[in-house]
Design an enzyme around this catalytic site. Structure first.
Site, PDB file in Angstrom:
ATOM      1  N   ARG A   3      13.342  -2.721   9.095  1.00  0.00           N
ATOM      2  CA  ARG A   3      12.598  -2.123  10.192  1.00  0.00           C
ATOM      3  C   ARG A   3      12.366  -3.155  11.278  1.00  0.00           C
ATOM      4  O   ARG A   3      12.114  -4.325  10.988  1.00  0.00           O
ATOM      5  CB  ARG A   3      11.241  -1.600   9.680  1.00  0.00           C
ATOM      6  CG  ARG A   3      11.288  -0.130   9.369  1.00  0.00           C
ATOM      7  CD  ARG A   3      10.065   0.374   8.683  1.00  0.00           C
ATOM      8  NE  ARG A   3       8.802  -0.212   9.124  1.00  0.00           N
ATOM      9  CZ  ARG A   3       7.640  -0.019   8.500  1.00  0.00           C
ATOM     10  NH1 ARG A   3       7.595   0.721   7.420  1.00  0.00           N
ATOM     11  NH2 ARG A   3       6.539  -0.572   8.940  1.00  0.00           N
TER      12      ARG A   3
ATOM     13  N   ARG B 250       1.665  -8.561  13.401  1.00  0.00           N
ATOM     14  CA  ARG B 250       0.981  -7.488  12.666  1.00  0.00           C
ATOM     15  C   ARG B 250      -0.129  -8.041  11.770  1.00  0.00           C
ATOM     16  O   ARG B 250      -1.169  -7.421  11.593  1.00  0.00           O
ATOM     17  CB  ARG B 250       1.993  -6.687  11.836  1.00  0.00           C
ATOM     18  CG  ARG B 250       2.913  -5.849  12.715  1.00  0.00           C
ATOM     19  CD  ARG B 250       4.063  -5.281  11.927  1.00  0.00           C
ATOM     20  NE  ARG B 250       3.660  -4.217  11.045  1.00  0.00           N
ATOM     21  CZ  ARG B 250       4.372  -3.810   9.995  1.00  0.00           C
ATOM     22  NH1 ARG B 250       5.509  -4.405   9.689  1.00  0.00           N
ATOM     23  NH2 ARG B 250       3.957  -2.831   9.251  1.00  0.00           N
TER      24      ARG B 250
ATOM     25  N   LYS C  80       0.823  -1.223   0.000  1.00  0.00           N
ATOM     26  CA  LYS C  80       0.000   0.000   0.000  1.00  0.00           C
ATOM     27  C   LYS C  80       0.850   1.263   0.000  1.00  0.00           C
ATOM     28  O   LYS C  80       0.488   2.243  -0.640  1.00  0.00           O
ATOM     29  CB  LYS C  80      -1.043   0.003   1.120  1.00  0.00           C
ATOM     30  CG  LYS C  80      -0.519  -0.122   2.517  1.00  0.00           C
ATOM     31  CD  LYS C  80      -1.671  -0.269   3.498  1.00  0.00           C
ATOM     32  CE  LYS C  80      -1.213  -0.829   4.805  1.00  0.00           C
ATOM     33  NZ  LYS C  80      -0.107  -0.164   5.486  1.00  0.00           N
TER      34      LYS C  80
ATOM     35  N   ARG D 112      -7.350   2.165  11.058  1.00  0.00           N
ATOM     36  CA  ARG D 112      -6.855   0.813  11.344  1.00  0.00           C
ATOM     37  C   ARG D 112      -7.911  -0.024  12.061  1.00  0.00           C
ATOM     38  O   ARG D 112      -7.711  -1.193  12.310  1.00  0.00           O
ATOM     39  CB  ARG D 112      -5.678   0.899  12.302  1.00  0.00           C
ATOM     40  CG  ARG D 112      -4.227   0.907  11.880  1.00  0.00           C
ATOM     41  CD  ARG D 112      -3.760  -0.046  10.889  1.00  0.00           C
ATOM     42  NE  ARG D 112      -2.382  -0.462  11.039  1.00  0.00           N
ATOM     43  CZ  ARG D 112      -1.335   0.136  10.485  1.00  0.00           C
ATOM     44  NH1 ARG D 112      -1.483   1.235   9.796  1.00  0.00           N
ATOM     45  NH2 ARG D 112      -0.136  -0.370  10.626  1.00  0.00           N
TER      46      ARG D 112
ATOM     47  N   ARG E  58      12.266  -7.070   2.826  1.00  0.00           N
ATOM     48  CA  ARG E  58      11.974  -5.625   2.759  1.00  0.00           C
ATOM     49  C   ARG E  58      13.020  -4.803   3.521  1.00  0.00           C
ATOM     50  O   ARG E  58      13.414  -5.136   4.622  1.00  0.00           O
ATOM     51  CB  ARG E  58      10.589  -5.379   3.363  1.00  0.00           C
ATOM     52  CG  ARG E  58      10.143  -3.955   3.208  1.00  0.00           C
ATOM     53  CD  ARG E  58       8.653  -3.888   3.184  1.00  0.00           C
ATOM     54  NE  ARG E  58       8.157  -3.375   4.438  1.00  0.00           N
ATOM     55  CZ  ARG E  58       6.975  -2.778   4.570  1.00  0.00           C
ATOM     56  NH1 ARG E  58       6.176  -2.653   3.542  1.00  0.00           N
ATOM     57  NH2 ARG E  58       6.590  -2.343   5.724  1.00  0.00           N
TER      58      ARG E  58
HETATM   59  P1  AMP Z   1       2.680   1.073   9.113  1.00  0.00           P
HETATM   60  O1  AMP Z   1       3.892   1.790   8.615  1.00  0.00           O
HETATM   61  O2  AMP Z   1       1.392   1.665   8.565  1.00  0.00           O
HETATM   62  O3  AMP Z   1       2.731  -0.404   8.927  1.00  0.00           O
HETATM   63  O4  AMP Z   1       2.593   1.328  10.697  1.00  0.00           O
HETATM   64  C1  AMP Z   1       3.637   0.925  11.571  1.00  0.00           C
HETATM   65  C2  AMP Z   1       3.121   0.871  12.998  1.00  0.00           C
HETATM   66  O5  AMP Z   1       2.623   2.171  13.394  1.00  0.00           O
HETATM   67  C3  AMP Z   1       1.932  -0.055  13.234  1.00  0.00           C
HETATM   68  O6  AMP Z   1       2.342  -1.397  13.436  1.00  0.00           O
HETATM   69  C4  AMP Z   1       1.310   0.555  14.491  1.00  0.00           C
HETATM   70  O7  AMP Z   1       2.080   0.257  15.639  1.00  0.00           O
HETATM   71  C5  AMP Z   1       1.475   2.048  14.221  1.00  0.00           C
HETATM   72  N1  AMP Z   1       0.326   2.631  13.500  1.00  0.00           N
HETATM   73  C6  AMP Z   1       0.317   3.153  12.222  1.00  0.00           C
HETATM   74  N2  AMP Z   1      -0.912   3.611  11.896  1.00  0.00           N
HETATM   75  C7  AMP Z   1      -1.695   3.390  12.985  1.00  0.00           C
HETATM   76  C8  AMP Z   1      -3.087   3.630  13.277  1.00  0.00           C
HETATM   77  N3  AMP Z   1      -3.898   4.188  12.356  1.00  0.00           N
HETATM   78  N4  AMP Z   1      -3.542   3.266  14.500  1.00  0.00           N
HETATM   79  C9  AMP Z   1      -2.745   2.708  15.422  1.00  0.00           C
HETATM   80  N5  AMP Z   1      -1.439   2.441  15.207  1.00  0.00           N
HETATM   81  C10 AMP Z   1      -0.914   2.766  14.009  1.00  0.00           C
END
Ligand code: AMP
Length: 209
Positions: free
Chosen positions: A156, A167, A13, A88, A123
């Site tokens: 990461r 996740r 995404k 989320r 990744r």
């Molecule tokens: P992402 O880069 O979108 O995969 O986000 C990395 C991490 O940030 C996630 O595993 C969550 O810990 C946190 N995170 C990102 N977006 C949200 C959200 N909308 N609500 C809660 N936690 C979030």
């Protein structure tokens, strides 16, 4: 244009959101990047959320909601935006609706778990600008170095296998219900994410016409 892009971690995404940003001249808002920025800057908020992010759990709705609202008020959002990583869960989706009403479309990139685990293992991410790469599928020009800003690439913390599994679990439990939520609203554009990056972009843009 206001869009949301949904997909489990590793569905691609972020990659598609960056392309849609260019195609439609809209802002790309990744709540993950906004949160990582706080952690990197070691702000009070950043220190508070660092452990949750490392484990792959969700940061509280209140914290993310606040960061998001501050972000969408910035001038580069005037022409619209694509939300990547938000909402989320259904609570966040309802909160978003209470603030901005319905978006134009919700793009859902659907990919099977087994493909995801394989993808995430390769990744790499830039700790400075957030650009992501894949050792096989989309490598940087110089191995281990970000094409955009020249920083050394890293895996990461939350891309490590155990965290990826967590996740995916969080996605299934908390985030998947919003797919149904947007389907019921007639806003969902479901895309098969097990395709080359260019093909996915063209299917999305076709679906947005
Ligand atoms: P992402 O880069 O979108 O995969 O986000 C990395 C991490 O940030 C996630 O595993 C969550 O810990 C946190 N995170 C990102 N977006 C949200 C959200 N909308 N609500 C809660 N936690 C979030």
């Amino acid at each position: 244009m206001r869009l949301i892009i949904i997909g489990c971690p590793g569905a691609g995404k972020g990659t598609q959101a960056k392309r849609l940003k260019e195609i439609y001249d809209i802002a790309h808002i990744s709540t993950g990047d906004l949160l990582r920025e706080q952690v990197a800057l070691k702000t009070e908020l950043g220190n508070q959320i660092a452990d949750i992010m490392k484990s792959g759990g969700l940061v509280t709705d209140e914290i993310v909601g606040k960061l998001l609202m501050m972000r969408i008020e910035k001038p580069d959002c005037a022409n619209g935006y694509i939300l990547d990583g938000y909402p989320r869960n259904v609570e966040q989706a309802e909160y978003l609706y209470s603030i901005i009403g319905d978006v134009d479309k919700v793009v859902y990139i659907n990919v099977e778990d087994s493909i995801i685990i394989d993808r995430m293992a390769g990744r790499l991410a830039c700790p400075k600008c957030g650009q992501t790469y894949h050792i096989k599928n989309s490598p940087s020009k110089v191995e281990g170095v970000c094409d955009d800003c020249g920083s050394a690439l890293i895996q990461r913390e939350d891309d490590k296998e155990e965290t990826v599994k967590n996740r995916l679990e969080v996605f299934r439990k908390s985030t998947f219900p919003i797919v149904e939520y947007y389907k019921n609203k007639g806003l969902l554009l479901e895309i098969n994410g097990d395709n080359p990056i260019d093909k996915i972009t063209s299917v999305i843009t076709e679906g947005l016409k």
